[in-house]
Structures are given as structure tokens and as C-alpha cells.
Design a protein around this motif. Structure first.
Motif: not given
Length: 711
Positions: A363-368
Motif C-alpha cells: 500500500t502506497n509502496g510499503l509492505n503490509k
């Protein structure tokens, strides 16, 4: 005294700078090798391109070998003054790495498996222990012994039979990614005589402990196009062809599901996938189609219980969604939704457990990492609070467990392997990467994520790291890196090697340009085919942003990329050479049109959905408009260091060799163009744990020398 000390410092800096300049001036009398011009006309769509260096395509020709050796000699002479510094850098980088290291063990089928290294040895040792980690160690493979006498050695993992008595493993001794599969009896230690040549190196055991499935490569193109079945104790010449992939844009592969119930054959191209399966208990191997290929339909599968779980882009699910279906009714009309498509969330992967579904998202470039109970009673995300980081699920081979293994690191934070209890929400750090040397403190390094505006108004994310003492005053040297192809995302991960730049005042920046999937699938779609130039202009616009905001300047900005990222380097020095003081292009894909028109070259036909098919004039014209080799004209290029491997199977050595020859022909400035061809390696560089550090030392010495830094 207060005035004298700065004066002494300035004097030392001046003397050091003069010494560096004098060293470079001495090299001006050393002339680069001159490549003979032998014009060849290449015609397509009525357009004629003249290739003066086409003769370099003839592998093993004495004239080609002579030219490459003369280039290497020229590189060695021009960099002779940095050799001691390269050694210093190598020892410094090696000194941060724990030599007697080991991976975190994982348990499978009654055994704990792990790999470890010993001091002063360059290759891994693969081991296992029965039942308990307190049991006696059993060495499966000691690559240090296996690599003795070899210029190159690479083992492609190993696969253990269900009764734990046999291992299949692949070996490459050339660096051409053509592996020979062999078999070892783990009870007696005996190495069987049978060898299967020209494979991908992967082997899959059926549950009868004697039947093995594997992928074979086409001899010329190296495309994995056949699946064979081998029976232990028989000649590989008698192996049965199970499946042949006739579409030249597809590769085929085989694996066993995590449930160990099915053997699966997959076929994939850039835009399309297809799977067929058979029970692992059935040695006959009658495969059933799960869902036949449809152009543009991508999917991957996991199995649990009596159902398949399907990650797919079906029905315009650009960022993918999760479906499931009964193993007895697998066609897409039977698929039902588990997780819907979301516009702002890229669904990257799933890990299935008895009581939990673990979803890897971006999400928005960040791993979740999203954890959900099957019964719906719990639904939560693992907490990560850094501005930019990398998180991923690890080796999770068991279904019936509450423990999720995952990894975490950031640009200033070494890697950790963590076991997380999904019920109690407690975590246990199983291993933290040690940075030896006694000087590392993550608080000494600052991370940022910034957003640069591209020329079309799109915001391009950039991850940065630098030492806290480095000032953002426009004078700091900065190395900007990107890849930007195939949807591959370059996550902001930690590197102890990179500290050798950061501690010397460099800023390191990753430009998350279009062509990767950092901001979702559409980010990839907007950087391929007829939108490929977005990748290049994004990188240039990030460079301009970094300069405008005093992170660096044109005199101190450097760029680096390899393979398709090497193509990126080739384009930016044609489009905006004035922005960069130096550029490193590793195994660069630079002769785009010629390569994509030659379907005998490995990987070419499978690339059409990424770059376009130049047999179609629209794609030919577009490709030609940015191809670095076709656009090398008279201009002052930055200082350039180009590397390749003679045995490279992905970007053939002649692409960078021809490119360098043409650049030298047209270069109007005084900057150096250096080229080095490793005559023993391929696309991945040298084998051995520390040999690759010598290549990095060459790169870093090139950059630091341009900054007049020699210690």
C-alpha cells in the motif's frame, strides 16, 4: 591555532586532490583499444541500421577474445592506482560480514534444515538434523569441497524425497544457468551415476520416492520448454516427456504444492499463465488442466484442504484478488471471491495455514502483512512504523502451526528473522544480522522517503539513506539506483556493504520509477511497452529534483543500474549526460532492437510483452528511439564503468562490448569510458560468497576515485 588547523586540512585535501589528478593525467597516454569497424547492414521495415561491431557477436572467435582481453588490460592499467584501495574496500566490506554464519533452521517432514558458512570458506554448507536441533548435524552438501578446482560453481538448492533418503540437486559450472541434476543417497552418502543435463536445476519428487519431474531447457535459446519424468535407476535418455511448451513466448516449470498433495506444471509469459496438476501419489502423471490460458489472464495457485486458492487479475483486477475453487471443479467459472480487488492495494502473495490466511500486500509502496483467521474472528496487520522499510514472509512450510516466520529490515536497520505467534501476538527474534567491525550504529544513519515530481506531474517516490554527518548542501556525492522493469520492485533494504559509501559521505537513493510495482500494478503498466520511456524520464526527473533540493549537484551525482537497469543507464546518458559525473552500467541490455529481433538469443521471445515485438513496425520504431546502442551519437558522456560476464545467458557479452566501442567512437569529452569483461562469469557475476565483493570494490573504487577519495 584555531586558524592553522583548517588551513592544514585544506592543504591536505588539496594535495590529495592533486595527487589523484596527477594519477589520472598519467593515464592519458594510455590509449583505449580500438575496435575494428566491419559494417553490417541490418534492415527491417525498410529501415537500415549500420552495425560496425556486429562481428563481436561471434562467441569464442579469436578476434573477439583478443578484443575483450585488450579491454580488460586497458581497464587494469587505468585503474592501477586504485588497486590497493580496492583491496582495502574488499577487506572492509568482508570484515563486516560474519563468516561463521548460519541460516535460521526450519522443520520439514521430521528434519530441521539450514545452511551455514565456515570462516575463510566462500561457499555454503547445507545441513540437517533429525527431530531436534540438539541432534547430531548431518552435512548434505559441502559446496566448498564440491567447488574445488572449478572457476565457477553454483548449486541450485536441493529437493528431498518424501522418505527423506534421497536428494536431487542441480549444479552449474559455467555460469550459463544450465544446470546438471544429480542424485545423492542420504543414507549411504553415495552419489548416483545418473546425470540429467541442460535443466533449470529444480527437481520435484513424487510421493513414491523414485519418480522425479524436472524442466529441461532449449539448447539454443535456453528457454525452459519441456517437463520430463525421470525414474531413479534408469538412464536419463529414457526419460518420459510429460509436457512440451510450444509457444516461444512461454516458459514452463514444475513444483509440488505446500500441501504435498499435487505436482503442478506451470506455463507463464509476461501477461498470461496456465497451470495443470496431478496427484503426487500418481506415478503415471496424468495431468489435468486447472484453467487453460487466456491472453491477459494471470493467476497463481496454492492448495489447502480440498480447494485451490487463486491469486488472479481476472475481470480487470489490476492489483489482483484472491479466489478459491474446489479441486474437482477448477475452471474460472467456478472461482469464488475470498479477497476482492482494491484500487490502492497490490495483492502480492498469500501464505496458508490451518487457522490463518496471511496476505502480503503493498500500500502506497510499503509492505503490509495482513493476518486473518479463517473463521473471521480476527483480522489485523503486523505493525511497522518506519517511514520506509522492507517486510516479507519467510519459510513457512507447515500448515498446522500458529507461528508465522517473517523478515524485516530497513535502509538503516539490519535484517531480522522473526517468528510471530498469530494467536498470542508474541514475537521471537530468531536472528539479527550482525554487522561486525564494532563501529556500526543504526542511529548514525538517516532514512527518508521523498516524492519527486515527474515531467507529466506524477509523483515518483525515492528512498534515501545517508550518514547523519553528511550535509545536504549540494556538495555531497550521491549514488542514484533504479531498475524499473518487469514489475520488479526494488525495496529499500539494508546493506552492510553500502556502509563503505555512506561512511565516506555518500548519499544513497533508490528511485522507485515506473516499470516496477512499488505503487501497484498500474505503476508497472505505465512503464512498459509503448510507455517504457516513463522509466527513463522518471529517473532523470528524480535526478533533477535531488539537485534542485541540494542533496547533490551535477559534479557529484552518480547513477547505477544492471541488466534492464543497465538499459536505463544507457538511455539516461544519451538523454541527459550533463546531469551525471559518473555512471556504472552492469551487464547492460543496450542493443535492444537487434537483440529483440533475434529469436535465437535466450529469453528474447518471452520478452515481447515487456518491450514489444519489433517485428511490428510501431514497436520497432519506439524501441529504436531509445535503444542506447542505436542512439550513441557525438556528445560528451559522463565517466562510465561498464561490466559484463562472458558466459552471460541473459544479456550477451557482445551488447556492452559493442556499445562501449561505439561510445568511444563518438565520445567528444575527456571523461573515461572503462569496460571490464569477467571471462569466467555470467549474469550473476562471480561465484563464491566473497568473490562478488571484489566486483563491488571495483564499482566503489570507480566512484570514490572520481570524488578524489582514496582512503
Amino acid at each position: 591555532m584555531k586558524k592553522i588547523v583548517p588551513l592544514l586540512v585544506l592543504t591536505l585535501i588539496f594535495v590529495s586532490g592533486c595527487n589523484q589528478k596527477n594519477k589520472r593525467n598519467l593515464t592519458k597516454d594510455i590509449l583505449p583499444p580500438k575496435a575494428e569497424k566491419k559494417p553490417v547492414n541490418l534492415e527491417k521495415h525498410g529501415d537500415i541500421r549500420v552495425d560496425n561491431y556486429f562481428w563481436m557477436n561471434e562467441r569464442d572467435h579469436p578476434e573477439v577474445i583478443d578484443y575483450l582481453e585488450r579491454e580488460n588490460d586497458y581497464y587494469n592499467k587505468l585503474t592501477e592506482h586504485t588497486k590497493d584501495f580496492q583491496t582495502t574496500l574488499f577487506e572492509e566490506m568482508k570484515g563486516r560480514i560474519k563468516e561463521d554464519d548460519a541460516s535460521v533452521p526450519y522443520k520439514r517432514n521430521g528434519y530441521w534444515y539450514y545452511g551455514r558458512y565456515e570462516k575463510n570458506k566462500g561457499y555454503p554448507i547445507y545441513c540437517r538434523k533429525k527431530d531436534s536441533l540438539n541432534s547430531e548435524e548431518i552435512i548434505l552438501f559441502d559446496n566448498n569441497v564440491m567447488a574445488e578446482g572449478q572457476a565457477y560453481f553454483k548449486q541450485a538448492g536441493y529437493s528431498i524425497s518424501e522418505d527423506n533418503t534421497m536428494a536431487a540437486f542441480g549444479i552449474d559450472l559455467v555460469s550459463r544457468r544450465k544446470y546438471t541434476i544429480q542424485f545423492k543417497n542420504l543414507v549411504t552418502g553415495e552419489l548416483l551415476d545418473e546425470k540429467i543435463e541442460n535443466t533449470t536445476g529444480a527437481a520435484v519428487w513424487a510421493n513414491d520416492n523414485k519418480t522425479v519431474y524436472y524442466s529441461r531447457k532449449d539448447e539454443e535459446t535456453l528457454r525452459s520448454n519441456q517437463i520430463f519424468k525421470h525414474i531413479l535407476g534408469t538412464s536419463p535418455e529414457d526419460d518420459q516427456l510429460v509436457f512440451q511448451e510450444d509457444d516461444e513466448t512461454f516458459n514452463t516449470f514444475v513444483y509440488k504444492t505446500k500441501s504435498r498433495k499435487f505436482i503442478v506444471i506451470g506455463s507463464s509469459s509476461t501477461l498470461t499463465s496456465e497451470y495443470q496438476f496431478t496427484t503426487a501419489d500418481d506415478s503415471v502423471g496424468d495431468f489435468k488442466m486447472l484453467q487453460k490460458r487466456e491472453r491477459g489472464l494471470e493467476y497463481s495457485i496454492a492448495h489447502y484442504g480440498e480447494e485451490f486458492y487463486i491469486l488472479t487479475n481476472m475481470d480487470n483486477a489490476t492489483n489482483f484478488k484472491l479466489m478459491k475453487t474446489s479441486e474437482t471443479a477448477t475452471e474460472k467459472e467456478n472461482w469464488t471471491e475470498v479477497i476482492p480487488h482494491r484500487e490502492n492495494v497490490l495483492l502480492e502473495d498469500v501464505d496458508i495455514f490451518k487457522d490463518f490466511l496471511v496476505v502480503s500486500e503493498r500500500t502506497n509502496g510499503l509492505n503490509k502483512i495482513h493476518i486473518k483467521r479463517w473463521d473471521g474472528s480476527e483480522d489485523y496487520y503486523l505493525p511497522f512504523d518506519n517511514e520506509t522499510y522492507t517486510a516479507y514472509t519467510g519459510t513457512n512450510v507447515d500448515f498446522d502451526t500458529e507461528i508465522l516466520r517473517y523478515g524485516y529490515n530497513a535502509l538503516n536497520t539490519p535484517s531480522s528473522v522473526i517468528d510471530f505467534n498469530m494467536v498470542t501476538k508474541e514475537k521471537e527474534v530468531k536472528k539479527e544480522q550482525e554487522v561486525l567491525g564494532g563501529t556500526f550504529d543504526k542511529d548514525n544513519y538517516i532514512m527518508e522517503r521523498i516524492w519527486a515530481t515527474a515531467r507529466d506531474g506524477v509523483k515518483v517516490p525515492v528512498s534515501l539513506v545517508y550518514h547523519k554527518d553528511t550535509k545536504k548542501n549540494g556538495e555531497a556525492p550521491l549514488l542514484q539506483y533504479a531498475y524499473g522493469s518487469y514489475g520488479n520492485t526494488i525495496d529499500p533494504s539494508f546493506s552492510s556493504i553500502r556502509l563503505s559509501l555512506l561512511d565516506r559521505g555518500f548519499i544513497y537513493a533508490i528511485a522507485h520509477v515506473r516499470g516496477g510495482e512499488y505503487l501497484g500494478r498500474q505503476w508497472y503498466e505505465d512503464g512498459k511497452l509503448l510507455k517504457k520511456k516513463n522509466t527513463f524520464t522518471d529517473f532523470i526527473d528524480v535526478s533533477k529534483y535531488l539537485i534542485a533540493n541540494d542533496y547533490t549537484s551535477e559534479e557529484h551525482l552518480y547513477a547505477s543500474g544492471g541488466s534492464a537497469g543497465g538499459l536505463l543507464m544507457g538511455v539516461i546518458i544519451n538523454m541527459a549526460p550533463e546531469l551525471y559525473h559518473g555512471v556504472i552500467a552492469s551487464v547492460p541490455f543496450v542493443d535492444v532492437v537487434t537483440t529483440m529481433l533475434d529469436d535465437s538469443i535466450p529469453l528474447t521471445t518471452g520478452e515481447y510483452d515487456e518491450w514489444g515485438n519489433p517485428n511490428v513496425k510501431e514497436y520497432y520504431d519506439y524501441m529504436k528511439s531509445y535503444s542506447p546502442y542505436d542512439n550513441a551519437f557525438a556528445k560528451a558522456y559522463p565517466n562510465l564503468f561498464v561490466t559484463t560476464g562472458y558466459h552471460d545467458s541473459q544479456v550477451q557479452y557482445w551488447e556492452p562490448a559493442k556499445w562501449v566501442a561505439k561510445l568511444r567512437e563518438h565520445h567528444t569529452g575527456d571523461n573515461q569510458i572503462l569496460f571490464y569483461c569477467d571471462m569466467e562469469s555470467g549474469h550473476g557475476g562471480a561465484s563464491g560468497r566473497f568473490e562478488s565483493l571484489k566486483e563491488v570494490a571495483k564499482d566503489y573504487a570507480f566512484l570514490l576515485d572520481l570524488e578524489n577519495i582514496d582512503k
